[in-house]
Scaffold this motif. Structure first.
Motif, mmCIF file in Angstrom:
data_model
loop_
_atom_site.group_PDB
_atom_site.id
_atom_site.type_symbol
_atom_site.label_atom_id
_atom_site.label_comp_id
_atom_site.label_asym_id
_atom_site.label_seq_id
_atom_site.Cartn_x
_atom_site.Cartn_y
_atom_site.Cartn_z
ATOM 1 N N LEU A 375 0.836 -1.196 0.000
ATOM 2 C CA LEU A 375 0.000 0.000 0.000
ATOM 3 C C LEU A 375 0.876 1.253 0.000
ATOM 4 O O LEU A 375 0.601 2.232 -0.722
ATOM 5 N N ALA A 376 1.941 1.239 0.796
ATOM 6 C CA ALA A 376 2.882 2.356 0.802
ATOM 7 C C ALA A 376 3.515 2.532 -0.578
ATOM 8 O O ALA A 376 3.726 3.659 -1.057
ATOM 9 N N ASN A 377 3.821 1.404 -1.243
ATOM 10 C CA ASN A 377 4.374 1.468 -2.603
ATOM 11 C C ASN A 377 3.405 2.179 -3.537
ATOM 12 O O ASN A 377 3.807 3.035 -4.339
ATOM 13 N N ASP A 378 2.088 1.843 -3.453
ATOM 14 C CA ASP A 378 1.102 2.457 -4.340
ATOM 15 C C ASP A 378 1.021 3.960 -4.113
ATOM 16 O O ASP A 378 0.901 4.746 -5.070
ATOM 17 N N MET A 379 1.080 4.380 -2.844
ATOM 18 C CA MET A 379 1.001 5.804 -2.547
ATOM 19 C C MET A 379 2.226 6.540 -3.077
ATOM 20 O O MET A 379 2.120 7.635 -3.641
ATOM 21 N N LEU A 380 3.406 5.935 -2.919
ATOM 22 C CA LEU A 380 4.624 6.564 -3.423
ATOM 23 C C LEU A 380 4.635 6.587 -4.949
ATOM 24 O O LEU A 380 5.081 7.561 -5.573
ATOM 25 N N TYR A 381 4.144 5.499 -5.556
ATOM 26 C CA TYR A 381 4.101 5.439 -7.019
ATOM 27 C C TYR A 381 3.117 6.467 -7.575
ATOM 28 O O TYR A 381 3.379 7.130 -8.589
ATOM 29 N N TYR A 382 1.956 6.638 -6.888
ATOM 30 C CA TYR A 382 0.974 7.601 -7.365
ATOM 31 C C TYR A 382 1.538 9.015 -7.324
ATOM 32 O O TYR A 382 1.256 9.831 -8.201
ATOM 33 N N ASN A 383 2.335 9.303 -6.311
ATOM 34 C CA ASN A 383 2.924 10.626 -6.180
ATOM 35 C C ASN A 383 4.239 10.766 -6.952
ATOM 36 O O ASN A 383 4.955 11.763 -6.795
ATOM 37 N N LYS A 384 4.599 9.748 -7.778
ATOM 38 C CA LYS A 384 5.779 9.755 -8.632
ATOM 39 C C LYS A 384 7.076 9.900 -7.851
ATOM 40 O O LYS A 384 8.073 10.417 -8.347
ATOM 41 N N ILE A 385 7.044 9.406 -6.596
ATOM 42 C CA ILE A 385 8.271 9.398 -5.801
ATOM 43 C C ILE A 385 9.130 8.202 -6.190
ATOM 44 O O ILE A 385 10.357 8.281 -6.212
ATOM 45 N N ILE A 386 8.493 7.078 -6.506
ATOM 46 C CA ILE A 386 9.203 5.900 -7.020
ATOM 47 C C ILE A 386 8.557 5.511 -8.332
ATOM 48 O O ILE A 386 7.411 5.881 -8.614
#
Length: 770
Positions: A375-386
């Motif tokens: 879930l943390a991955n999805d949030m970071l991916y959505y914000n283009k951090i990763i």
């Protein structure tokens, strides 16, 4: 405890295996490890010196030429070599906030991307695109694809998110890529998702693996949703119902993200509907997840928090449903804070439950850790951090595995307990059979003895019934026949003392007879509306002689307008019994107080004496049949108890209550509640002569008198104390179909019952045929 630990170890092993499998599939299978050798630099990806590994694809990262507000084609570049880009933009990424001429652009608009790929071998290659916001058109060498319809305004374009790939052949080691994108619907615009490049066969295999993996997970989530729904239907466990909906929401999200299987299953589905499904599943999943953990361990997550999460998710869902995409596409920016808060709170709750050794908490926590990380991955991916991909559906799958292990453990535990119980039951049945055989032999012997005793008991019971029936019949006969000579004594004697004794004896006989009759059946009442002062006067008239003999003072506080709805004859007898009791125990020159008061829909009758009172140790004798108590004053015995027993039966038959309060040495007060009647106006209580006049004021027609002629002749031959013969004679009149005659019969019976010779004779005269 050991079995729980074994289940946890097994689950962790499965969890790690699945996690490694999914991560390997998502990030490493068919992919080339990122390095500077595979980066687009100012619109050129030079692979001429690096042979692309077999069965591998690479993600297209780097900076490409960017032409804002221009929809250029390969022909435009061929015809005009002086076209200059507005800048170099990074892909994957959005053009929001890209600076052109010191001005930052927003998500709305259209543009052209261009870059080249240099390869060392001419062969079939392919580029796979996930999704761009919100329509695009691509040319690669001589091949072309279009998803949606690119336009320069909202009305001239069509949105679509379908996954697509383009297969082409390099030309002299050069691959020229021209990409048009337009967006007027979404918050973000541009080449947001990564494109993949590789040999045609390798990239198509990569696509197929992605579709197979997503379809596999989609099927698993759908099966889990149906399975938990069926469990909820049959077992009504809240947790299974919530988990069923949660799996359904994640299945919807999986179908609308990654490989966008929703467009494969429904090729013509509206883009707006697809994007709403993606956003709604994302909004609803959070409260369902927290609600699921709350249903498992309610003591660790407040119900109020779950309710607020449902409300917030409902509000955000309403925004998705009833606002345009351009507006609700901003909601994830704010909802991700709610999502993070709920996910962290649920994680802390599971940690606490595990520390407190709650059942299966460790297994659920182990699955949730993976879910939380993804879930943390999805949030970071959505914000283009990763730059990874949406992986939350994998986390839910792992969480579902943990739930499946918990269910399996519950079922296996239940089966094990059933096996143990079955084994113990079998042993118990064997012991029971032996015990039953022994007990049966003993019971058979006891049965023979009981049958012999039953025969003796049956004979004794028959004899006892016969004696009881004889006693009851004898008592009823004696009591009934005593009334005749008592009526003679009352009517023929002029001695007041003799009359008083006769009245007391007649009351005793009547009480005995009524108790015998109504002790085991309901008392028959002939209710009428009358002033209770009439019953009080009647009682005082009966015991006037004894009151004068003991020089007792009477204090009467009875309102003439206190009417009751009751059986008049029975109430007169009740008050007479209570007055007789009070006179008996009131000392010479004592005081008896009689009063009434209204209490709701009842009249409260109260009679108080200043006698010795009832000893505390003998109070339970008062209302018992034949119960007696002994007064401390002169050791005087109380009554036989028949009078008060009758009073209790009579008052309770009227729906009232009778009770008393006593103080030793000061006196006793008896209370009775009687249903209230309706006052007939401010009239004084009538005298005995006036009441007799009312009795005989019966209008009988000549025909009715003619019908009663034979009855009157028989009654004139009888004395008032010949009660049985009078009743027998009145039978003929009772069968006549006349209201006036029936009223006359009732009054005659009342006169006989009260031994009122004068009234009896007047009633006969009133019905005499002239």
């Amino acid at each position: 405890m050991n079995k729980q630990r074994e289940a946890l170890y097994l689950f962790i092993f499965i969890l790690l295996s699945l996690t490694v499998f999914f991560v390997y599939t998502e990030f490493y299978t068919h992919r080339v490890k990122s390095s500077n050798d595979y980066i687009i630099k100012k619109g050129v990806l030079d692979l001429s010196a690096n042979d692309l590994p077999r069965q591998k694809v690479i993600g297209l990262n780097g900076t490409t030429e960017f032409y804002w507000k221009q929809l250029l084609t390969p022909a435009d570049f061929e015809n005009d070599t002086t076209i200059k880009p507005d800048g170099y933009i990074t892909i994957p990424g959005v053009w929001n906030n890209f600076e052109i001429n010191d001005t930052r652009i927003n998500g709305k608009g259209y543009a052209t991307y261009r870059f080249k790929i240099l390869v060392n071998t001419d062969q079939q290659y392919a580029i796979r695109i996930k999704e761009f916001d919100t329509a695009y058109k691509m040319w690669v060498n001589n091949e072309q694809i279009e998803v949606g319809k690119v336009g320069t305004s909202y009305d001239s374009m069509e949105q679509n998110w379908k996954r697509q790939e383009i297969v082409f052949k390099s030309d002299n080691g050069v691959i020229d890529v021209v990409l048009q994108i337009s967006n007027f619907s979404h918050r973000k615009g541009g080449a947001e998702d990564r494109m993949f490049f590789g040999r045609a066969n390798d990239l198509l295999q990569y696509k197929q693996r992605g579709i197979i993996t997503n379809a596999f997970l989609l099927g698993i989530l759908a099966i889990l949703s149906i399975y938990h729904f069926i469990l909820f239907v049959y077992r009504h466990e809240k947790s299974t119902g919530i988990f069923s909906i949660l799996c359904l929401m994640m299945a919807i999200r999986l179908s609308s993200t990654n490989e966008k299987l929703i467009f494969e299953v429904f090729p013509n589905i509206d883009w707006h509907l697809a994007i709403k499904a993606e956003y709604l599943s994302y909004k609803i999943a959070l409260p369902l997840l927290v609600g699921f953990i709350h249903s498992l361990y309610p003591g660790y997550i407040p119900h109020r928090l779950v309710r607020w999460l449902y409300i917030i998710a409902g509000l955000f869902s309403a925004i998705v449903l009833f606002t345009p995409v351009q507006f609700f596409s901003y909601t994830p920016l704010f909802y991700q804070f709610v999502l993070a808060f709920g996910a962290i709170y649920a994680f802390i709750a599971l940690v606490k439950a595990s520390i407190n050794n709650e059942e299966n908490a460790l297994i659920i926590l182990a699955g949730y850790v993976v879910f939380f990380a993804l879930l943390a991955n999805d949030m970071l991916y959505y914000n283009k951090i990763i730059n990874t991909s949406f992986l939350m559906h994998y986390g839910l799958f792992i969480l579902a595995v943990s739930q499946a292990i918990v269910l399996s453990r519950k079922f296996s535990t239940s089966f094990f307990e059933v096996e143990v119980l079955s084994s113990e039951l079998e042993k118990h049945n064997q012991r029971l059979e032996q015990t039953i055989w022994e007990r049966t032999r003993e019971i058979q012997q006891q049965k023979e003895e009981i049958e012999h005793q039953a025969e003796n008991l049956s004979a004794a019971n028959t004899e006892l019934k016969s004696l009881t029936e004889f006693k009851e019949n004898l008592t009823q006969m004696i009591v009934h026949d005593l009334k005749n000579p008592l009526s003679v004594i009352l009517n023929l004697s002029n001695n007041e003392q003799v009359k008083l004794a006769g009245i007391q004896m007649l009351n005793l006989v009547q009480n005995l007879l009524d108790i015998q009759r109504y002790e085991n059946s309901e008392m028959e009442l002939n209710t009428e509306n009358f002033a209770i002062i009439e019953a009080v006067e009647n009682a005082i008239e009966q015991f006037q002689y004894l009151i004068k003999q003991k020089n007792i003072n009477l204090n009467i506080d009875v309102d003439e307008q206190d009417f009751v709805l009751a059986d008049k004859e029975i109430i007169i007898r009740v008050i007479g019994n209570l007055l007789s009791n009070a006179v008996r125990f009131t000392p010479y020159k004592g005081l008896i107080s009689i009063s009434t008061s209204k209490n709701d829909d009842q009249i409260l009758f109260k009679i108080t004496d200043n006698g010795p009172g009832i000893p505390e140790d003998q109070e339970e004798q008062i209302f018992k049949k034949f119960g007696q108590y002994i007064s401390d004053v002169g050791k005087q015995k109380g009554t036989s108890g028949i009078g008060l027993t009758f009073c209790k039966l009579a008052i309770e038959a009227h729906g009232g209550n009778i009770y008393y309060k006593t103080t030793e040495g000061q006196g006793t007060t008896f209370f009775c509640t009687i249903p209230t009647g309706q006052a007939k106006g401010a009239k004084s209580v009538k005298s005995l002569q006036q009441r007799q006049a009312d009795y005989i004021n019966i209008s009988l027609s000549a025909e009715e008198k003619e019908a009663l002629k034979r009855v009157i002749e028989q009654l004139n031959q009888l004395q008032i104390y010949q009660i049985g013969e009078i009743k027998q004679s009145l039978t003929i009149a009772e069968n006549l179909n006349s209201m006036a005659v029936r009223e006359w019969v009732r009054q005659v019976k009342n006169a006989v019952f009260n031994s009122d010779v004068e009234l009896y004779r007047k009633l006969l005269k009133a019905a005499k045929y002239q």
